[in-house]
Write a protein that holds these residues in place. Structure first.
Motif, PDB file in Angstrom:
ATOM      1  N   GLU A   7       0.825  -1.214   0.000  1.00  0.00           N
ATOM      2  CA  GLU A   7       0.000   0.000   0.000  1.00  0.00           C
ATOM      3  C   GLU A   7       0.854   1.257   0.000  1.00  0.00           C
ATOM      4  OE1 GLU A   7      -2.414  -0.740   3.427  1.00  0.00           O
ATOM      5  OE2 GLU A   7      -3.922  -1.846   2.274  1.00  0.00           O
TER       6      GLU A   7
ATOM      7  N   GLU B  28      -1.490   3.526  -1.910  1.00  0.00           N
ATOM      8  CA  GLU B  28      -2.844   3.165  -1.503  1.00  0.00           C
ATOM      9  C   GLU B  28      -3.034   3.240   0.001  1.00  0.00           C
ATOM     10  OE1 GLU B  28      -3.765  -0.591  -3.276  1.00  0.00           O
ATOM     11  OE2 GLU B  28      -3.151   0.092  -5.237  1.00  0.00           O
ATOM     12  N   ARG B  29      -1.979   3.596   0.709  1.00  0.00           N
ATOM     13  CA  ARG B  29      -2.049   3.654   2.175  1.00  0.00           C
ATOM     14  C   ARG B  29      -2.764   4.928   2.588  1.00  0.00           C
ATOM     15  NH1 ARG B  29      -0.988  -0.134   6.163  1.00  0.00           N
ATOM     16  NH2 ARG B  29      -0.191   0.881   7.987  1.00  0.00           N
TER      17      ARG B  29
END
Length: 66
Positions: free
Chosen positions: A49, A54-55
């Protein structure tokens, strides 16, 4: 000891996304990497991520709302 670590989880996720365009579910990863502790699997997920943006934050890197 299995010799596998969070990088194996990271690479598994990366390959799955490249091959299918879909992210594997955590439950599927836990089954695939049953020889690893759940925290190690989660570390591999977090690494993916972070690497691919995407974190959403969490832990010590979360932004504090004022």
């Amino acid at each position: 000891m299995s010799g596998r670590n969070y990088w194996h989880v990271y690479n598994h996720i990366r390959r799955r996304v490249m091959d299918t365009g879909k992210h594997p579910e955590r439950a599927d990863l836990l089954a695939e990497f049953a020889d690893l502790q759940a925290s190690v699997v989660d570390e591999g997920i977090a690494e993916y991520e972070i690497a691919f943006g995407e974190r959403k934050g969490g832990g010590n890197d979360a932004e504090v709302a004022e």
